[in-house]
Design an enzyme around this catalytic site. Structure first.
Site, PDB file in Angstrom:
ATOM      1  CE1 TYR A 149      -3.927   2.176   0.571  1.00  0.00           C
ATOM      2  CE2 TYR A 149      -2.645   3.169   2.341  1.00  0.00           C
ATOM      3  CZ  TYR A 149      -3.741   3.187   1.503  1.00  0.00           C
ATOM      4  OH  TYR A 149      -4.658   4.218   1.590  1.00  0.00           O
ATOM      5  CE  LYS A 153      -3.544   4.836  -2.212  1.00  0.00           C
ATOM      6  NZ  LYS A 153      -4.587   5.497  -3.000  1.00  0.00           N
ATOM      7  CB  THR A 214      -1.504   9.754  18.357  1.00  0.00           C
ATOM      8  OG1 THR A 214      -0.451  10.076  17.432  1.00  0.00           O
ATOM      9  CG2 THR A 214      -1.000   9.844  19.781  1.00  0.00           C
TER      10      THR A 214
HETATM   11  P1  NAD Z   1     -12.565   1.700   0.072  1.00  0.00           P
HETATM   12  O1  NAD Z   1     -11.878   0.401   0.127  1.00  0.00           O
HETATM   13  O2  NAD Z   1     -13.912   1.832   0.704  1.00  0.00           O
HETATM   14  O3  NAD Z   1     -12.706   2.209  -1.436  1.00  0.00           O
HETATM   15  C1  NAD Z   1     -11.826   1.864  -2.464  1.00  0.00           C
HETATM   16  C2  NAD Z   1     -12.654   1.495  -3.683  1.00  0.00           C
HETATM   17  O4  NAD Z   1     -11.761   1.173  -4.762  1.00  0.00           O
HETATM   18  C3  NAD Z   1     -13.531   0.271  -3.454  1.00  0.00           C
HETATM   19  O5  NAD Z   1     -14.851   0.527  -3.895  1.00  0.00           O
HETATM   20  C4  NAD Z   1     -12.868  -0.810  -4.282  1.00  0.00           C
HETATM   21  O6  NAD Z   1     -13.758  -1.796  -4.728  1.00  0.00           O
HETATM   22  C5  NAD Z   1     -12.260   0.012  -5.404  1.00  0.00           C
HETATM   23  N1  NAD Z   1     -11.124  -0.667  -6.056  1.00  0.00           N
HETATM   24  C6  NAD Z   1     -10.092  -1.316  -5.464  1.00  0.00           C
HETATM   25  N2  NAD Z   1      -9.264  -1.798  -6.402  1.00  0.00           N
HETATM   26  C7  NAD Z   1      -9.769  -1.430  -7.617  1.00  0.00           C
HETATM   27  C8  NAD Z   1      -9.382  -1.668  -8.939  1.00  0.00           C
HETATM   28  N3  NAD Z   1      -8.251  -2.339  -9.240  1.00  0.00           N
HETATM   29  N4  NAD Z   1     -10.155  -1.168  -9.944  1.00  0.00           N
HETATM   30  C9  NAD Z   1     -11.286  -0.485  -9.663  1.00  0.00           C
HETATM   31  N5  NAD Z   1     -11.714  -0.246  -8.412  1.00  0.00           N
HETATM   32  C10 NAD Z   1     -10.958  -0.722  -7.396  1.00  0.00           C
HETATM   33  O7  NAD Z   1     -11.574   2.780   0.690  1.00  0.00           O
HETATM   34  P2  NAD Z   1     -11.763   4.359   0.944  1.00  0.00           P
HETATM   35  O8  NAD Z   1     -11.535   4.584   2.386  1.00  0.00           O
HETATM   36  O9  NAD Z   1     -12.984   4.852   0.329  1.00  0.00           O
HETATM   37  O10 NAD Z   1     -10.489   4.922   0.181  1.00  0.00           O
HETATM   38  C11 NAD Z   1     -10.588   5.566  -1.084  1.00  0.00           C
HETATM   39  C12 NAD Z   1      -9.220   6.094  -1.494  1.00  0.00           C
HETATM   40  O11 NAD Z   1      -8.757   7.022  -0.517  1.00  0.00           O
HETATM   41  C13 NAD Z   1      -8.165   4.997  -1.596  1.00  0.00           C
HETATM   42  O12 NAD Z   1      -7.343   5.287  -2.723  1.00  0.00           O
HETATM   43  C14 NAD Z   1      -7.376   5.141  -0.333  1.00  0.00           C
HETATM   44  O13 NAD Z   1      -6.051   4.733  -0.494  1.00  0.00           O
HETATM   45  C15 NAD Z   1      -7.475   6.635  -0.067  1.00  0.00           C
HETATM   46  N6  NAD Z   1      -7.311   6.930   1.376  1.00  0.00           N
HETATM   47  C16 NAD Z   1      -8.322   6.692   2.270  1.00  0.00           C
HETATM   48  C17 NAD Z   1      -8.125   6.968   3.616  1.00  0.00           C
HETATM   49  C18 NAD Z   1      -9.204   6.761   4.654  1.00  0.00           C
HETATM   50  O14 NAD Z   1      -8.974   7.037   5.827  1.00  0.00           O
HETATM   51  N7  NAD Z   1     -10.395   6.341   4.303  1.00  0.00           N
HETATM   52  C19 NAD Z   1      -6.887   7.469   4.058  1.00  0.00           C
HETATM   53  C20 NAD Z   1      -5.881   7.654   3.133  1.00  0.00           C
HETATM   54  C21 NAD Z   1      -6.101   7.410   1.786  1.00  0.00           C
END
Ligand code: NAD
Ligand code: UDP
Ligand code: UDP
Length: 317
Positions: A149, A153, A214
């Site tokens: 991850y 990223k 934290t």
């Molecule tokens: P999530 O897992 O709910 O959403 C990710 C979505 O991407 C899912 O619907 C999944 O099915 C889809 N996905 C995964 N692989 C895929 C692929 N190869 N092709 C098409 N779709 C694909 O997670 P989230 O919390 O909604 O995160 C969304 C984005 O934000 C991610 O990129 C994540 O890295 C980033 N992010 C989230 C957080 C957080 O706290 N929620 C923090 C840092 C970064």
């Protein structure tokens, strides 16, 4: 030929937690929304309420493979975000970040479309600098269980900046810090959903380590506002820009806050700390304040109450 004046916006990962809120916001703003998802960690249920909207379209597609569509803006969120999900198939996780970024950048380049990357505070790894500002290069283990991850990223960010330098693609990179709210996956192992679900079921609250590590938790609506403001910036703004809530809590404090809202008899129990678990995390959001005039407005307690309400209904279904 485009026959509508509506902005056509694609959201990859649109059926996930953050993506579904973003799709909803963009529809409310009058955009035409193309939601692309392979349902690896997201579900159709997250966007079921949008399916009848005349300007919403859902496409099953894996961003590892090329995609030829016509849009004006791209939000690239496709990637599992919780350790439980991204460690289930770590090779797929790296491919999603890297090949996914390459394909979406290729698409943005062909269309001359703006593209926003949902990057992460994980690029800072287990940080020695606190709070984390965008100039900090991070401390990431390249071969550990979080690396698929974190390094995925980081490589995606590299691709974004190389497409910008080499092909002048208009990029927007935001580094998201821990975000929570309704439609988090109940079993994805993230701390806020875990604690709320455990408390609602009257189960033990599982604190990993001693609970002194934290995190700083941002409510989803605040985060989406940050995304939209970032996309609206001029070409000179590329990021990376941190988006998160700088109010920092220990994991033990979070457990106590959840218990105070839910009530019940759950006990706090200590479990082993996972490998490479960052000890502290808090965003420096000075850049977001200056460039986007953005800062979060929802306090942890307010956001937890809304999230508990959601899970109470969800678990009763
Ligand atoms: P999530 O897992 O709910 O959403 C990710 C979505 O991407 C899912 O619907 C999944 O099915 C889809 N996905 C995964 N692989 C895929 C692929 N190869 N092709 C098409 N779709 C694909 O997670 P989230 O919390 O909604 O995160 C969304 C984005 O934000 C991610 O990129 C994540 O890295 C980033 N992010 C989230 C957080 C957080 O706290 N929620 C923090 C840092 C970064
Ligand atoms: N790509 C895509 N949709 C497009 C344009 C490109 O999915 O509309 C993919 C393309 O298949 C390639 C990647 O994006 O794998 C990078 O494209 P680019 O044009 O930068 O590189 P090249 O095609 O020269 O490898
Ligand atoms: N955590 C915990 N109990 C849980 C789930 C997570 O104590 O049931 C801890 C985890 O070890 C980490 C913090 O809470 O220190 C945040 O974990 P999460 O997986 O939500 O996000 P990340 O580690 O990616 O910030």
């Amino acid at each position: 030929m485009q026959v509508t004046n509506r902005k056509r916006v694609m959201v990859t990962g649109g059926a996930g937690f953050l993506g579904s809120h973003l799709c909803e916001r963009l529809l409310n703003d009058g955009c035409e929304v193309l939601c692309v998802d392979n349902f690896y960690s997201g579900t159709k249920d997250n966007v079921a309420h949008l399916m009848a909207h005349p300007h919403f379209e859902l496409m099953r597609h894996d961003v590892i493979f090329p995609l030829y569509v016509e849009v004006d803006e791209i939000y690239n969120l496709a990637c599992p975000a919780s350790p439980v999900h991204y460690q289930r198939d770590p090779i797929q996780t790296t491919k999603t970040s890297v090949h996914g970024a390459e394909n979406m950048l290729g698409l943005a380049n062909r269309l001359k479309a703006k593209i926003l990357q949902a990057s992460t505070s994980e690029v800072y790894g287990d940080p020695e600098v606190h709070p984390q500002h965008e100039g900090y290069w991070g401390r990431v283990n390249p071969i550990g269980i979080r690396s698929c991850y974190d390094e995925g990223k980081r490589c995606a960010e590299t691709l974004f900046f190389d497409y910008h330098r080499q092909h002048q693609v208009e990029i927007k990179v935001v580094r998201i810090f821990n975000t929570y709210g309704p439609r988090m996956h109940p079993n994805d192992g993230r701390v806020v959903s875990n604690f709320i679900v455990q408390a609602l079921r009257g189960e033990d609250i599982t604190i990993y380590g001693d609970g002194a590590q934290t995190r700083s938790f941002c409510y989803v609506d605040d985060l989406i506002e940050g995304f939209v403001r970032m996309m609206a910036t001029g070409t000179e703004v590329t990021g990376p820009i941190n988006i998160g809530n700088p109010d920092e809590f220990t994991i033990k404090q979070l457990a106590e806050a959840v218990l105070a809202i839910v009530g019940g008899n759950s006990k706090l129990v200590l479990k082993p700390l996972p490998q490479d678990d960052p000890k502290q995390r808090k965003p420096d959001i000075m850049l977001a304040q200056e460039v986007l005039s953005w800062q979060p407005s929802i306090k942890l307690n307010q956001g937890l109450i809304k999230t508990v309400d959601y899970f109470r209904t969800f678990l009763a279904l």
